[in-house]
Design a protein around this motif. Structure first.
Motif, mmCIF file in Angstrom:
data_model
loop_
_atom_site.group_PDB
_atom_site.id
_atom_site.type_symbol
_atom_site.label_atom_id
_atom_site.label_comp_id
_atom_site.label_asym_id
_atom_site.label_seq_id
_atom_site.Cartn_x
_atom_site.Cartn_y
_atom_site.Cartn_z
ATOM 1 N N VAL A 261 -16.044 35.298 -57.417
ATOM 2 C CA VAL A 261 -17.384 35.464 -57.987
ATOM 3 C C VAL A 261 -18.411 34.973 -56.977
ATOM 4 O O VAL A 261 -18.306 33.847 -56.472
ATOM 5 C CB VAL A 261 -17.533 34.669 -59.302
ATOM 6 N N VAL A 262 -19.399 35.821 -56.673
ATOM 7 C CA VAL A 262 -20.458 35.427 -55.745
ATOM 8 C C VAL A 262 -21.433 34.520 -56.477
ATOM 9 O O VAL A 262 -22.042 34.932 -57.470
ATOM 10 C CB VAL A 262 -21.203 36.657 -55.196
ATOM 11 N N PRO A 263 -21.600 33.263 -56.028
ATOM 12 C CA PRO A 263 -22.518 32.357 -56.723
ATOM 13 C C PRO A 263 -23.968 32.799 -56.568
ATOM 14 O O PRO A 263 -24.326 33.500 -55.619
ATOM 15 C CB PRO A 263 -22.292 31.012 -56.011
ATOM 16 N N ASP A 264 -24.805 32.378 -57.512
ATOM 17 C CA ASP A 264 -26.240 32.607 -57.364
ATOM 18 C C ASP A 264 -26.745 31.855 -56.142
ATOM 19 O O ASP A 264 -26.183 30.817 -55.754
ATOM 20 C CB ASP A 264 -26.986 32.122 -58.609
ATOM 21 N N LEU A 265 -27.807 32.369 -55.580
ATOM 22 C CA LEU A 265 -28.345 31.753 -54.368
ATOM 23 C C LEU A 265 -28.876 30.353 -54.639
ATOM 24 O O LEU A 265 -28.730 29.444 -53.809
ATOM 25 C CB LEU A 265 -29.454 32.643 -53.788
ATOM 26 N N GLY A 266 -29.478 30.164 -55.785
ATOM 27 C CA GLY A 266 -30.013 28.849 -56.118
ATOM 28 C C GLY A 266 -31.169 28.459 -55.215
ATOM 29 O O GLY A 266 -31.860 29.302 -54.646
ATOM 30 N N SER A 267 -31.385 27.170 -55.068
ATOM 31 C CA SER A 267 -32.481 26.702 -54.217
ATOM 32 C C SER A 267 -32.067 26.799 -52.758
ATOM 33 O O SER A 267 -30.894 26.727 -52.414
ATOM 34 C CB SER A 267 -32.829 25.255 -54.570
ATOM 35 N N TRP A 268 -33.061 26.974 -51.913
ATOM 36 C CA TRP A 268 -32.784 27.036 -50.474
ATOM 37 C C TRP A 268 -33.623 25.978 -49.782
ATOM 38 O O TRP A 268 -34.673 25.558 -50.259
ATOM 39 C CB TRP A 268 -33.090 28.436 -49.926
ATOM 40 N N VAL A 269 -33.139 25.536 -48.615
ATOM 41 C CA VAL A 269 -33.737 24.374 -47.972
ATOM 42 C C VAL A 269 -35.094 24.697 -47.361
ATOM 43 O O VAL A 269 -36.070 23.977 -47.564
ATOM 44 C CB VAL A 269 -32.788 23.821 -46.886
ATOM 45 N N ARG A 270 -35.168 25.787 -46.615
ATOM 46 C CA ARG A 270 -36.399 26.095 -45.896
ATOM 47 C C ARG A 270 -36.965 27.426 -46.356
ATOM 48 O O ARG A 270 -36.266 28.432 -46.384
ATOM 49 C CB ARG A 270 -36.134 26.153 -44.391
ATOM 50 N N SER A 271 -38.232 27.455 -46.674
ATOM 51 C CA SER A 271 -38.836 28.666 -47.232
ATOM 52 C C SER A 271 -38.971 29.770 -46.197
ATOM 53 O O SER A 271 -38.992 30.946 -46.552
ATOM 54 C CB SER A 271 -40.220 28.336 -47.822
ATOM 55 N N ASP A 272 -39.056 29.446 -44.896
ATOM 56 C CA ASP A 272 -39.274 30.492 -43.904
ATOM 57 C C ASP A 272 -38.051 31.378 -43.701
ATOM 58 O O ASP A 272 -38.137 32.431 -43.071
ATOM 59 C CB ASP A 272 -39.723 29.904 -42.556
ATOM 60 N N ASN A 273 -36.899 30.987 -44.217
ATOM 61 C CA ASN A 273 -35.706 31.829 -44.135
ATOM 62 C C ASN A 273 -35.401 32.559 -45.440
ATOM 63 O O ASN A 273 -34.394 33.263 -45.528
ATOM 64 C CB ASN A 273 -34.483 30.978 -43.768
ATOM 65 N N MET A 274 -36.248 32.384 -46.435
ATOM 66 C CA MET A 274 -35.906 32.899 -47.755
ATOM 67 C C MET A 274 -35.765 34.424 -47.790
ATOM 68 O O MET A 274 -34.844 34.953 -48.408
ATOM 69 C CB MET A 274 -36.945 32.454 -48.788
ATOM 70 N N GLU A 275 -36.678 35.139 -47.141
ATOM 71 C CA GLU A 275 -36.601 36.605 -47.171
ATOM 72 C C GLU A 275 -35.301 37.091 -46.550
ATOM 73 O O GLU A 275 -34.603 37.962 -47.098
ATOM 74 C CB GLU A 275 -37.789 37.219 -46.433
ATOM 75 N N LEU A 276 -34.929 36.522 -45.394
ATOM 76 C CA LEU A 276 -33.681 36.898 -44.733
ATOM 77 C C LEU A 276 -32.476 36.551 -45.605
ATOM 78 O O LEU A 276 -31.568 37.372 -45.789
ATOM 79 C CB LEU A 276 -33.581 36.185 -43.377
ATOM 80 N N ILE A 277 -32.469 35.336 -46.146
ATOM 81 C CA ILE A 277 -31.318 34.895 -46.935
ATOM 82 C C ILE A 277 -31.170 35.726 -48.207
ATOM 83 O O ILE A 277 -30.054 36.078 -48.617
ATOM 84 C CB ILE A 277 -31.438 33.394 -47.268
ATOM 85 N N ARG A 278 -32.291 36.061 -48.850
ATOM 86 C CA ARG A 278 -32.203 36.892 -50.066
ATOM 87 C C ARG A 278 -31.590 38.253 -49.739
ATOM 88 O O ARG A 278 -30.760 38.768 -50.495
ATOM 89 C CB ARG A 278 -33.599 37.068 -50.674
ATOM 90 N N TYR A 279 -32.032 38.852 -48.632
ATOM 91 C CA TYR A 279 -31.484 40.155 -48.234
ATOM 92 C C TYR A 279 -29.981 40.038 -47.966
ATOM 93 O O TYR A 279 -29.179 40.838 -48.459
ATOM 94 C CB TYR A 279 -32.197 40.673 -46.987
ATOM 95 N N ILE A 280 -29.590 39.027 -47.188
ATOM 96 C CA ILE A 280 -28.186 38.861 -46.833
ATOM 97 C C ILE A 280 -27.346 38.579 -48.072
ATOM 98 O O ILE A 280 -26.252 39.147 -48.247
ATOM 99 C CB ILE A 280 -28.026 37.727 -45.798
#
Length: 796
Positions: A261-280
């Protein structure tokens, strides 16, 4: 947490680790006792008879002209054929792929027969593709058009369209610091590898419909698995993420592999990577589910266990620090034995292939060979990055740590083990493996330069000087050891790098020319202007000020200035004329009596701001301004300008005819031929005029103009199909106009006639036809290639 996929992950890894430790111990023994030296020295004595020979004057005459650089792909393949070397070149290349990627034994009669067939087919295709005007950047099988033509032969057009859209998304979501070209190359390599496995399993043994289905699944599975290279391996190796982000990201992956099961992304440490991380996260999550859902119950456990071992071994290897001076040999080598073997085991198990003990064993022992060869090639880049590999660690600590195994010696021990213990001293295997080893050293010598190469060899071969002299003799004197996959790798990287540069130049040119055109378009109000003229100018400027793409004048500028060498200021009246006439056509198109559009270029249409009468008069006013601009082409011969104006008038007449045909067809069911005709008269002619009018000014010959017309015909239809698709599925905010207007107005479109999937197929068919027309032209501007790519990939 639903632990159903891997119930005991640590036990799973420990068992794999134990197998790797036994393999490593056997290799270590060879290095310690130097038994590989005598064995391979004897092998080289046999091998060199085919590769080290004196060239007589007669042989030079027979072999023809000097061997060209392999970077000139077409000449290189042609020279190989003329010199009688192409068959052997392809045979060793395909044999190597069958060993490395497909895990085959070369002494199998079935494998030998398959290799002969593949070589014959590839030779035929290569000789056809290298005739005429070709370059590394126009290789058919490295182009979107070539890929789509192959898809048509296999009946998997929809799959390849899906893949091209996916690859576009990946290319736009790889940070520059991650070496996008290498990342894309590795992704494509994995996709090809998985397709090869499926092709080998199904070739000639299954009905065509089943083969099509299996190829469809192979491409999607290959993409899904290959995505882990840029977005797990490369991303975690890069400096894009912080250490805490990498730790969080690794835990997400581990959880998915263990639980399914792929876990939800949840909180992320740095906001400047959020767009990339959401896509990935979204893309990898979709890929994970696709793979999981396509695993058979009896193979799912094996696949995820291999994946877990692969990921954990990569993770253990990745966290090593070059400043740590006490890693044991086992800590250095066992993870790379595991990760290098699992990567190719997964490429087969991802397709739920039946268990093959021979394949599993050969692949397990083979993996470290490739890893050591790759690490040798990359050792200086790895050193600069502070990465720990057997080579970088040995270079840093070998003087303080006499216990460290020399990775270069281990590399030769692996080769000896593979030839004699895994492949049973098979002569063909010996030939191919020694070819590959010497080829790798030749390439390293060219890349490093003779002086640096000699220093490296002195370091790595200090304890085996006699063997090193033999090896370097082969490096200096041996011939016919190059490989097709290396040539393809170099060509693909060249294509990807050039494509990126050309695309950037294309976008820069579009933006720069668009800016200049936007500055020149507004119609000024002269002193003493009649009051009744001011509202028309205001209305015209309102329409011109919208956020238009300006494709037509940009095209004309590129053709006129870049291709024909005309002065930018001299052609500016033509550019203004094209945009005035185009904007006039949009004003009429938007009227209630025609399309009744409410927005255009992100703003209310002109008749909404004023009224229909004002819009009609403004359209007529802009047509006259367009003609007036054409009469201002004062730096050209009057006869040429008259020819241009006559052509322009004819095209305007045909566009009116196309719009009339469109209006008369409202509410009627059109066939594809009728729609193509209307589309050409409405859209294709405008593309044609943008290309042909500069050619007229430059006095181009009829053959060239004919080629431009053919290109414009297919590019225009591709453009209109994309417009129809965007109207069906697009984003109103990106488009700047309402979506769904065609359906609302009961218009026949490519989507309504063909359906969404077949409309996309037609778009790519016209893309291919336009690209093929471009290649046949006396000049084939790179700009037009990227225009086509823009047309089919745009989102507005």
């Amino acid at each position: 947490m639903n632990e159903t996929l891997i119930t005991h992950p640590d036990t799973c890894y420990r068992l794999a680790e134990q197998k790797a430790a036994r393999y490593f111990a056997a290799l270590f023994e060879q290095v310690k006792e130097k038994t590989y030296v005598s064995t391979l020295s004897n092998d080289f004595q046999v091998w060199k008879d085919k590769h080290v020979y004196a060239h007589s004057w007669l042989s030079f005459l027979l072999r023809g002209k000097k061997k060209p650089d392999s970077r000139d792909y077409a000449k290189y393949i042609g020279w190989m054929s003329d010199a009688g070397k192409l068959d052997d070149y392809l045979d060793r290349s395909i044999s190597y792929i069958y060993m490395r990627d497909l895990g085959k034994a070369l002494d199998s009669p079935d494998t030998q027969a398959r290799i002969r067939q593949v070589v014959a087919d590839l030779k035929k295709d290569l000789l056809q593709s290298t005739t005429g005007k070709k370059s590394a950047d126009s290789l058919d099988f490295l182009s979107l058009a070539g890929l789509y033509r192959w898809a048509q032969k296999e009946g998997i057009e929809a799959t390849v369209i899906w893949l091209m859209n996916k690859l576009k998304g990946v290319s736009t979501h790889i940070p520059e610091s991650m070496n996008p070209e290498q990342a894309q190359r590795k992704l494509l390599k994995i996709i090809v590898g998985v397709v090869l496995h499926v092709t080998e399993e199904t070739d000639g043994r299954v009905p065509p419909a089943e083969r099509t289905q299996k190829l469809d699944e192979a491409i999607r599975l290959g993409y899904s698995y290959g995505l882990t290279y840029p977005y797990i391996d490369d991303l975690l190796d890069s400096k894009v993420l912080s250490d805490s982000e990498k730790e969080q990201y690794s835990e997400l992956i581990r959880t998915a592999l263990v639980t399914g099961v792929v876990p939800d992304l949840g909180s992320w440490v740095r906001s400047d990577n959020m767009e990339l991380i959401r896509y990935i996260h979204a893309e990898l999550g979709e890929a994970f589910e696709y793979i999981k859902n396509h695993q058979r119950p009896d193979t799912q456990q094996t696949f995820f266990e291999q994946s877990y071992v692969f990921f954990k071994s990569q993770d253990m290897d990745r966290v090593k620090k070059i400043d740590h001076p006490h890693y044991t040999n086992e800590e250095l080598y066992i993870p790379i034995i595991l990760k290098s073997s699992c990567s190719r085991l997964i490429a087969r198990s991802v397709i739920s292939a039946p268990e093959d003990e021979g394949f599993d064993d050969r692949t397990f022992y083979y993996g470290i060979y490739n890893q050591l060869a790759d690490d040798f090639a990359d050792m200086f880049d790895d050193s600069l990055d502070g990465a720990v590999t057997p080579y970088t660690y040995y270079l840093k600590y070998h003087e303080q740590r006499p216990d460290l195994i020399n990775p270069f010696e281990l590399y030769w021990a692996v080769i000896s083990h593979l030839i004699h213990d895994v492949y049973r001293s098979d002569a063909k295997t010996r030939e191919v493996m020694l070819d590959r080893a010497i080829n790798g050293l030749k390439r390293a010598k060219v890349r490093l330069g003779s002086e640096q190469y000699a220093k490296i060899m002195a370091t790595f071969t200090a304890e085996v000087p006699d063997f090193n002299r033999l090896v370097q003799q082969m490096v200096n004197k041996a011939d016919d050891v190059d490989f097709f996959d290396k040539l393809l790798r170099d060509q693909l990287l060249t294509v990807l790098k050039n494509d990126r540069k050309e695309k950037d130049a294309f976008l820069d040119t579009v933006e720069a020319v668009r800016h200049e055109i936007n500055r020149a378009l507004p119609i000024p109000k002269a002193d003493g202007i009649l009051p009744m003229k001011e509202p028309l100018i205001d209305a015209a400027n309102y329409s011109l000020e919208g956020d238009g793409k300006r494709l037509r004048p940009v095209l004309a500028w590129v053709m006129g200035v870049h291709e024909y060498g005309l002065e930018p200021s001299a052609v500016m009246p033509l550019l203004k004329s094209l945009e005035y006439l185009h904007t006039a056509s949009l004003i009429f198109d938007d009227l209630p009596s025609q399309d009744n559009a409410s927005t255009r270029r992100g703003r209310p249409t002109l008749h909404q701001v004023h009224n229909s009468a004002t819009a009609e008069l403004t359209g007529l006013f802009l047509i006259q301004k367009g003609i007036q601009e054409q009469t201002s082409l004062a730096r050209f011969d009057a006869r040429v300008v008259l020819d241009l104006m006559q052509y322009s008038a004819e095209k305007a007449e045909e566009m009116c005819m196309g719009q009339a045909m469109d209006l008369q067809s409202r509410g009627k069911a059109l066939n594809l031929e009728q729609l193509n005709t209307i589309c050409f008269y409405k859209t294709g002619i405008a593309f044609e005029a943008s290309l042909v009018m500069p050619a007229i000014l430059a006095r181009a010959n009829e053959r060239e103009i004919s080629g431009l017309k053919k290109f414009a015909y297919h590019a225009g239809i591709a453009f209109q199909i994309k417009d129809d698709l965007l109207d069906f599925e697009g984003d109103v905010l990106l488009l700047g106009k309402p979506v769904g207007k065609d359906a609302q107005n009961n218009n026949s479109t490519f989507v309504s006639i063909l359906g969404e999937e077949n409309a996309k197929k037609q778009m790519w068919e016209h893309y291919c036809l336009a690209m093929e027309a471009l290649k046949d032209m006396p000049r084939s501007p790179v700009f037009l290639k990227h225009l086509l790519n823009y047309i089919v990939h745009r989102d507005r």
